[in-house]
Design a protein around this motif. Structure first.
Motif, PDB file in Angstrom:
ATOM      1  N   PHE A   1      38.067  41.662  41.895  1.00 36.80           N
ATOM      2  CA  PHE A   1      37.560  42.126  40.597  1.00 36.80           C
ATOM      3  C   PHE A   1      36.115  42.608  40.735  1.00 36.80           C
ATOM      4  O   PHE A   1      35.767  43.705  40.294  1.00 36.80           O
ATOM      5  N   THR A   2      35.277  41.789  41.379  1.00 39.86           N
ATOM      6  CA  THR A   2      33.877  42.174  41.560  1.00 39.86           C
ATOM      7  C   THR A   2      33.765  43.478  42.351  1.00 39.86           C
ATOM      8  O   THR A   2      32.984  44.357  42.007  1.00 39.86           O
TER       9      THR A   2
ATOM     10  N   VAL B   1      34.731  46.379  40.061  1.00 34.78           N
ATOM     11  CA  VAL B   1      33.671  46.724  39.107  1.00 34.78           C
ATOM     12  C   VAL B   1      32.619  47.567  39.817  1.00 34.78           C
ATOM     13  O   VAL B   1      32.206  48.624  39.340  1.00 34.78           O
TER      14      VAL B   1
ATOM     15  N   ARG C   1      31.647  51.684  39.220  1.00 35.27           N
ATOM     16  CA  ARG C   1      30.289  52.172  38.924  1.00 35.27           C
ATOM     17  C   ARG C   1      29.858  53.194  39.958  1.00 35.27           C
ATOM     18  O   ARG C   1      29.272  54.223  39.648  1.00 35.27           O
ATOM     19  N   ARG C   2      30.148  52.871  41.228  1.00 41.49           N
ATOM     20  CA  ARG C   2      29.771  53.762  42.308  1.00 41.49           C
ATOM     21  C   ARG C   2      30.473  55.110  42.159  1.00 41.49           C
ATOM     22  O   ARG C   2      29.852  56.165  42.340  1.00 41.49           O
TER      23      ARG C   2
ATOM     24  N   ASP D   1      20.176  56.246  43.333  1.00 40.12           N
ATOM     25  CA  ASP D   1      20.899  55.548  44.393  1.00 40.12           C
ATOM     26  C   ASP D   1      21.232  56.498  45.535  1.00 40.12           C
ATOM     27  O   ASP D   1      22.017  57.413  45.377  1.00 40.12           O
TER      28      ASP D   1
ATOM     29  N   THR E   1      25.189  56.942  46.760  1.00 45.67           N
ATOM     30  CA  THR E   1      26.223  57.656  46.015  1.00 45.67           C
ATOM     31  C   THR E   1      25.829  59.097  45.720  1.00 45.67           C
ATOM     32  O   THR E   1      26.386  59.720  44.838  1.00 45.67           O
TER      33      THR E   1
ATOM     34  N   GLU F   1      25.380  40.788  40.484  1.00 48.22           N
ATOM     35  CA  GLU F   1      26.796  40.842  40.115  1.00 48.22           C
ATOM     36  C   GLU F   1      27.719  40.296  41.197  1.00 48.22           C
ATOM     37  O   GLU F   1      28.826  39.866  40.906  1.00 48.22           O
ATOM     38  N   HIS F   2      27.258  40.324  42.443  1.00 44.36           N
ATOM     39  CA  HIS F   2      28.085  39.760  43.512  1.00 44.36           C
ATOM     40  C   HIS F   2      28.307  38.275  43.331  1.00 44.36           C
ATOM     41  O   HIS F   2      29.213  37.699  43.914  1.00 44.36           O
TER      42      HIS F   2
ATOM     43  N   PHE G   1      28.600  36.615  40.341  1.00 45.26           N
ATOM     44  CA  PHE G   1      29.261  36.185  39.111  1.00 45.26           C
ATOM     45  C   PHE G   1      30.731  35.910  39.377  1.00 45.26           C
ATOM     46  O   PHE G   1      31.441  36.752  39.920  1.00 45.26           O
TER      47      PHE G   1
ATOM     48  N   HIS H   1      28.984  40.517  33.342  1.00 43.19           N
ATOM     49  CA  HIS H   1      28.900  41.906  33.791  1.00 43.19           C
ATOM     50  C   HIS H   1      28.334  42.844  32.731  1.00 43.19           C
ATOM     51  O   HIS H   1      28.105  44.010  33.007  1.00 43.19           O
TER      52      HIS H   1
END
Lengths: 265, 480
Positions: free
Chosen positions: A197-198, A201, A205-206, B86, B89, B346-347, B349, B394
Motif C-alpha cells: 500500500f505504501t 501511494v 504520486r511519482r 523532484d 521524476t 510516509e514510509h 506509517f 497520508h
C-alpha cells in the motif's frame, strides 16, 4: 541496483541490429518452436541460438544468470508433463507407488520443456541486446505504435529501479516501527499488504509528477513528434530477419525429413 | 519574451471545497524576473501550473483568466518551460542526451537541428558527462542540471522554477544555483521562481511578490523593500528571510550512556569498498550528537546500524540494559529501545489513523491497555496532533507528517532516538517547530543522534558533532 540496461558489448552485430528486426526474428524462432511438438525441432533451434551467441556480444555468465529462472520453469514444464501425462505410454522406466513414468511420456514432456526453453532463450537474447529506448523509438517509427503509450511505458520502466530501492526502504522503516514478519504467516501477509500500500501511494504520486513533467515538455501536444534518432531496416537487419526465418524453417524441415516432426494440434 | 497576467483567477481542485487560489490579479512584464513567496498552501504551485498550461478542465474548476502576451495560457504550453522540485521524476530517458532531445522531439524540431541544440543546452548548464551517460547514474544535483538543460533546449520565453533546489543536499543545491545563474544570465525569457531559501536566489530576481494565506497579495516590489517592510511576517509564514536570526536553545549537561556503537562496519554485497568502515560512538542521555559529512560518507548507514535496522558486517550497537545486539532484537522489542525517524515520513506509517499510528508500537510491545491510552493522549497533546487524531496519516501536511513520524518513533518510550535529515526541505516555520520539538525531547533526557546536512540545525541543537568521510570518523567536536 536493479537495472534494465542491455548486458552486451555495444558493437556486436546483433546488438547493433534494428530492434524491430530482432523482434520479428524472435517471433519467427519462437513460432517455429511452439508449432513443433517433437523433441528434435526445439533442440535444433536451441543449438542455432547457441551458434548465434558470438554475434550478440553477450557474455555467458550474465546471460545464464538471467536465464536460470526461465530454464527452471522449462524444467518444471518438462517434469510436470512427463509425470502427469493423461496416459503413461511406452516402456515403463520408473515406478514409484502410484506414480509411473513411461518412455514416450518422458520424451513428450522433455519436448514441451524444450519449446519453452527456446522461446525464453530467444526472448532473453533479443531483449538483452536491445536498449529499451531504441526499442520504443523503433516501435513508434516503424510499427506506428502510439507514442503516448510506447514512450509512457518507457518512462514507467525507468521508474522500476526506484521502486525496488523504495521497497527496501519501506521494509527497514517498518522494522523501526516495531513491525516485522518473523515466522508468523498472518503477520507476514499483513506486512506485505501494508508495504504494498505504501509503495503504491508513493508510486501514484511519482507517476503524477512524472506525467506533469512530461506534459510540461510538450509530450501530449497535438504536433506530430520528430525523432532524434532514425530507426529503420538496413541491409544487415534484413539479413538477420531472413537468417532467423531460414533457420527456423530449416529446423522444421530437418526434423520432418528425419520423420520426427509433429505439428502441435 | 512573454508578459504574464492573471485576471480574477480562481482555481478549485476537483474534490476540494476551498479554492487553492482565489481572485488573483497580477501582471508581470516581459523580461521581468520575479520571486514568488508565500506560506505552504497559499497556491504558489497552482499559479505556476496555470502558467505552464497544466491545469486541465477535468482536474478542477477555473474562473477568471490566465494570459500570456494577452492570450490564453493553456493554448501556449510550448512557449513555457518548467523546472520542478523532484529530480527523479523529471527525467524520462535512460541516456542523458536523449532526455534533453525528448522535449525537442515533442516540439517537432527537425532531426538535424536536435543534436546541436542538445549539446548547446548541456554545455550551458555545465553538464560534466557525454550525452550517452546513463541518467540513473547521476547525483541529484546532476539530474536537476540535466532537467534544466531539457527546459532550456526548448528555448522557452517564460521559465518557471518550482523550488528547484529543495530536494537536494547543500552541495547539489549549490551546483544547481551556479548553473541557474550562468544559464539564465543571458536567456531571453521572463522568469518566475518559487523558493523558500530566499538568500540563495536573490541575485537572479529583480522583483518579489509575496502571497498571504488563501492567495491574497501581501507585498510586491524590489527585494530590499519587501523584506524591510514584511520580513517578520514572511519569516513567520515559513520564508527563510535573510538577516533574521534563528533561535538557539541552551544545552543541558549529558547524563548516563544510552546507546553505544562498537566498530560498526557495513560492506554491501558486491560493493568494492565499505559503506561504513568501523565507527565507534557513545550516545548519552540529554545530548544530541550530530552526524555530518558529504554524500556517500556513510552517515545514513551509521544511523541504520545504530538503530539495529540493518545487520552490520562487523561490530555491533547495544543499548544500556539489553545484552543482545540491536540488530538481533525482534522488531517489537527494538521499538522500545531505539526509535528511528526516516527522511520520508510516509514510509513509516503503518495504520489508517493518527491515533492508531501512535498506539502501534506500544501495542506490539504488549503494553497494558490503559498505559497505551495514556501514552497516546500524552503524545497527541505534546506534538499538537490532537485535532488530527482520527485523520489518515497520508493526508497530513508536510510538517504534520514529520511530527507524527517523530511521535510514532517515541511512542514505545525508547531511550534513544535516531533522526535522518529531520529538517530536509522544510520551510522556516516547520523548521522552527522541529527544532523546538527536538530540544524538548533532548532536555527530557532522551539520547538523540541526528544525521544532517543542515548547519543551522547543528548550531541550534547539537552538543557534539562527528564528521564522517569515506565511512570513517574524520573529526569530532564538542559544542557544549
Amino acid at each position: 541496483m536493479l537495472t534494465i540496461v542491455p548486458i552486451c558489448g555495444p558493437h556486436a552485430p546483433i546488438a547493433r541490429a534494428n530492434p524491430v528486426a530482432k523482434l520479428f526474428a524472435v517471433i519467427a524462432v519462437s513460432t517455429a518452436a511452439l508449432a513443433a511438438a517433437d523433441w528434435l525441432t526445439p533442440l535444433l533451434l536451441l543449438s542455432a541460438l547457441a551458434a548465434a551467441m558470438p554475434f550478440t556480444g553477450i557474455r555467458w555468465r550474465p546471460l545464464l544468470r538471467r536465464l536460470r529462472w526461465l530454464w527452471l520453469a522449462a524444467g518444471a514444464v518438462a517434469a510436470g508433463n512427463a509425470f502427469f501425462a493423461a496416459e503413461q505410454t511406452g516402456t515403463i522406466l520408473l515406478s514409484l507407488g502410484p506414480m509411473e513414468l513411461g518412455s514416450e511420456s518422458l520424451v513428450n514432456g522433455v519436448a514441451l520443456g524444450l519449446r519453452v526453453c527456446v522461446a525464453a532463450t530467444a526472448g532473453v537474447l533479443g531483449f538483452a541486446t536491445t536498449d529499451p529506448t531504441d526499442l520504443a523509438d523503433a516501435l513508434t517509427q516503424q510499427l506506428r505504435t502510439s507514442p503516448r503509450f510506447t514512450i509512457g511505458s518507457l518512462a514507467a520502466l525507468r521508474m522500476l529501479p526506484l521502486l525496488a530501492a523504495e521497497w527496501r526502504q519501506i521494509i527497514t522503516a517498518r522494522r523501526a516501527r516495531g513491525m516485522e514478519g518473523g515466522r508468523n504467516p498472518l503477520r507476514r501477509a499483513r506486512l506485505l499488504a501494508s508495504t504494498m500500500f505504501t509503495l503504491l501511494v508513493g508510486a501514484m504520486r511519482r507517476a503524477g509528477r512524472l506525467a506533469a513533467a512530461m506534459d510540461a515538455r510538450g509530450f501530449d501536444s497535438e504536433v506530430p513528434r520528430t525523432y532524434a534518432r532514425v530507426q529503420r531496416m538496413r541491409r544487415p537487419d534484413w539479413f538477420l530477419l531472413a537468417a532467423a526465418v531460414v533457420v527456423s524453417a530449416a529446423a522444421i524441415a530437418t526434423s520432418a525429413a528425419l520423420g520426427v516432426f509433429e505439428l502441435l494440434v | 519574451m512573454l508578459s504574464v497576467e492573471f485576471r480574477g483567477f480562481t482555481w478549485r481542485h476537483a474534490g476540494r471545497r476551498a479554492p487553492a487560489v482565489a481572485d488573483i490579479d497580477l501582471r508581470i512584464e516581459a523580461g521581468e524576473r520575479v520571486l514568488l513567496l508565500g506560506p505552504s498552501g497559499s497556491g504558489k504551485s497552482t499559479l505556476l501550473a496555470a502558467l505552464a498550461g497544466l491545469l486541465t478542465t477535468d482536474s478542477g474548476e477555473q474562473r477568471g483568466e490566465v494570459l500570456l502576451d494577452g492570450r490564453d495560457a493553456a493554448a501556449q504550453r510550448g512557449r513555457v518551460g518548467t523546472l520542478f522540485q523532484d529530480p527523479e521524476t523529471q527525467l524520462v530517458m535512460a541516456r542523458s542526451g536523449d532526455d534533453v532531445a525528448f522535449g525537442l522531439e515533442n516540439q517537432a524540431v527537425p532531426r538535424e537541428a536536435i543534436w546541436p541544440r542538445v549539446h548547446e543546452a548541456l554545455e550551458a548548464v555545465g553538464f560534466p558527462y557525454p550525452p550517452e551517460h546513463p541518467t540513473h547514474a547521476l547525483s541529484g544535483g546532476e539530474q536537476q542540471r540535466l532537467a534544466l538543460a531539457g527546459v532550456l533546449a526548448r528555448r522557452p520565453e517564460l521559465i518557471l522554477l518550482d523550488e528547484p533546489t529543495a530536494n537536494l543536499d547543500p552541495e547539489g543545491a549549490a551546483s544547481v544555483r551556479a548553473a541557474l545563474g550562468e544559464a539564465l544570465a543571458d536567456a531571453a525569457a521572463t522568469l518566475i521562481v518559487v523558493e523558500h531559501r530566499v538568500a540563495d536566489i536573490l541575485n537572479l530576481v529583480d522583483r518579489v511578490i509575496a502571497l498571504g494565506p488563501g492567495g491574497v497579495l501581501l507585498a510586491d516590489g524590489p527585494a530590499e523593500a519587501v523584506f524591510a517592510e514584511h520580513g517578520d511576517t514572511l519569516a513567520a509564514q515559513g520564508v527563510w528571510v535573510p538577516g533574521i536570526p534563528l533561535p538557539t536553545a541552551p544545552r543541558p549537561a549529558p547524563g548516563e550512556p544510552r546507546l553505544r556503537g562498537e566498530s560498526l562496519a557495513l560492506t554491501h554485497p558486491g560493493a568494492d569498498r565499505p559503506a561504513l568502515a568501523g565507527v565507534d560512538f557513545e550516545l548519552r542521555s540529554g545530548e544530541l550528537l550530530a552526524v555530518t559529512g558529504p554524500n556517500g560518507s556513510g552517515k545514513s548507514t551509521l544511523a541504520l546500524l545504530a538503530g539495529g535496522l540493518v545487520a552490520p558486517t562487523r561490530g555491533k550497537a547495544t543499548v544500556r540494559g539489553e545484552r543482545t545486539a540491536l540488530h538481533r532484537l525482534p522488531a517489537n522489542r527494538l521499538a522500545t529501545r531505539v526509535g528511528s525517524v526516516f527522511q520520508d515520513p510516509e514510509h513509516q506509517f503503518v495504520t489508517a489513523t493518527v491515533r492508531s499510528e501512535l498506539a502501534f508500537a506500544p501495542h506490539a510491545a504488549k503494553w497494558p491497555r490503559d498505559r497505551i491510552d495514556a501514552r497516546v493522549s500524552e503524545l497527541l497533546e505534546r506534538l499538537r496532533l490532537d485535532h488530527l487524531a482520527e485523520a489518515n496519516p497520508h493526508t497530513l501536511s508536510g510538517g504534520e507528517a514529520r511530527r507524527l513520524s517523530v511521535a510514532g518513533a517515541l511512542a514505545a518510550a525508547p531511550g534513544a532516538l535516531l533522526l535522518d535529515e529531520p529538517t530536509f526541505g522544510q520551510d522556516r516555520r516547520t523548521w522552527g517547530e522541529l527544532v523546538d520539538l527536538t530540544a524538548g525531547i533532548r532536555d527530557e533526557g532522551a539520547a538523540i543522534m541526528a544525521v544532517t546536512h543542515d548547519r543551522d540545525f547543528v548550531e541550534a541543537l547539537a552538543t557534539r558533532e562527528i564528521a564522517l568521510e569515506d565511512g570513517r570518523v574524520r573529526s569530532e567536536t564538542s559544542r557544549c
